[in-house]
Design an enzyme around this catalytic site. Structure first.
Site: not given
Length: 331
Positions: A58, A79, A81, A123, A147, A151, A227, A291
């Protein structure tokens, strides 16, 4: 003089994106050292290869991280996450533990070990609600979920560490990763997918009864959200170019990785019905809070600094490559 083989460390290397990058690294004769705890990684994504080495552990465990870094890779790709924006708003502890505590521990150990190059899986969520589109790297970073905040914190930490310790980094801001390896080298399914395309595939394969479309009354041509979907092979290419940039130019780089084209939910579903030949039942439900109607990238900076462009990120390639994996599933 003998050629020295490059070495790379990959956290979360049994996951969806990590495994695609490893396939490309191995093809380029790079020796890879993988750290994965298999919380979401898939053992089908392990490689039998002389230059592939797995450390099961981990990223939050100092002993595991030290064993991983003892191989002194030239570059580390990160990566490992958690990545579900909605979940981060109801379980922030999971995201501070994994995305913040785990990544900070990794960076600290990296610096202590004298490893100088770090490729960070960031991201487009760092931007939050778009003030204009296409989104470029100058767009304000005002994350709309926890989230995205995690980042942004790591991006800022990397900038400080670079200033203070000389660590070189690439922050790669993904839009919506999708697709499967066009060469068929990666076949393990993504674990607990949250994104539209894998859910469409699960409905086509009979793993789910229907698709929920969250709102069809947006200010877009067909009323559904638009998107930017980026094929995972295009993402992998960008990571290889970022590695080469760090090792050769020794300069930091922060870029968007997107196709620069928007696809609506309805466009994806219609294309998927054609390619799969399956009905893919879909039901419109209420909008999800937060959104935005449309979200897509400018990737001009990635083109200028990494000589990168999306090559296989059109709707048909995305869906065909995914269906080649999902159609083998027996529901």
């Amino acid at each position: 003089m003998a050629h020295k083989r490059k070495t790379a460390g990959i956290t979360g290397g049994a996951g969806y994106i990590g495994s695609h990058i490893i396939a490309d690294l191995l093809e380029r004769d790079v020796e890879v050292f993988v750290l994965d705890n298999f919380s979401t990684g898939n053992r089908r994504n392990l490689f039998e290869h002389a230059h592939y080495h797995l450390i099961e552990g981990d990223v939050r465990d100092p002993n595991a991280v030290q064993a991983f870094l003892a191989h002194r890779p030239d570059v580390v790709f990160h990566f490992a996450a958690s990545k579900a924006a909605g979940e981060s708003m109801v379980d922030p502890v999971k995201y501070s533990d994994n995305n913040l505590r785990g990544t900070l521990l990794l960076i600290e150990e990296l610096v202590k070990a004298g490893i100088g190059s770090f490729v960070f899986s960031s991201s487009a969520a760092v931007y939050g609600d778009p003030q204009y589109i296409p989104l470029d790297e100058k767009h304000p970073r005002i994350p709309a979920n926890f989230y995205g905040y995690t980042k942004m914190v790591i991006e800022d930490t990397l900038e400080w560490y670079s200033r203070l310790t000389g660590l070189r980094y690439a922050s790669l801001r993904y839009f919506n990763a999708a697709g499967y390896d066009v060469k068929g080298r990666v076949r393990g399914l993504e674990n607990q997918p949250q994104n539209l395309l894998p859910i469409v595939m699960e409905v086509a394969a009979g793993m789910r009864s229907e698709l929920q479309i969250f709102g069809d009354d947006y200010d877009t041509p067909d009323g559904t959200c638009i998107r930017d979907y980026i094929h995972v092979n295009d993402l992998a290419t960008a990571h290889i170019l970022a590695m080469e940039h760090l090792l050769e130019k020794r300069e930091n780089v922060t870029v968007n990785l997107g196709s620069e084209k928007g696809l609506s939910v309805k466009e994806i579903v219609e294309q998927a019905r054609i390619i799969t030949g399956r009905p893919i039942p879909a039901r419109v439900v209420g909008r999800r809070p937060g959104d935005p109607a449309a979200l897509y990238a400018s990737a001009a900076k990635a083109a200028a600094e990494l000589n990168w462009r999306a090559e296989v990120s059109d709707a048909s390639k995305l869906i065909e490559s995914m269906w080649s994996v999902y159609r083998e599933i027996k529901p």
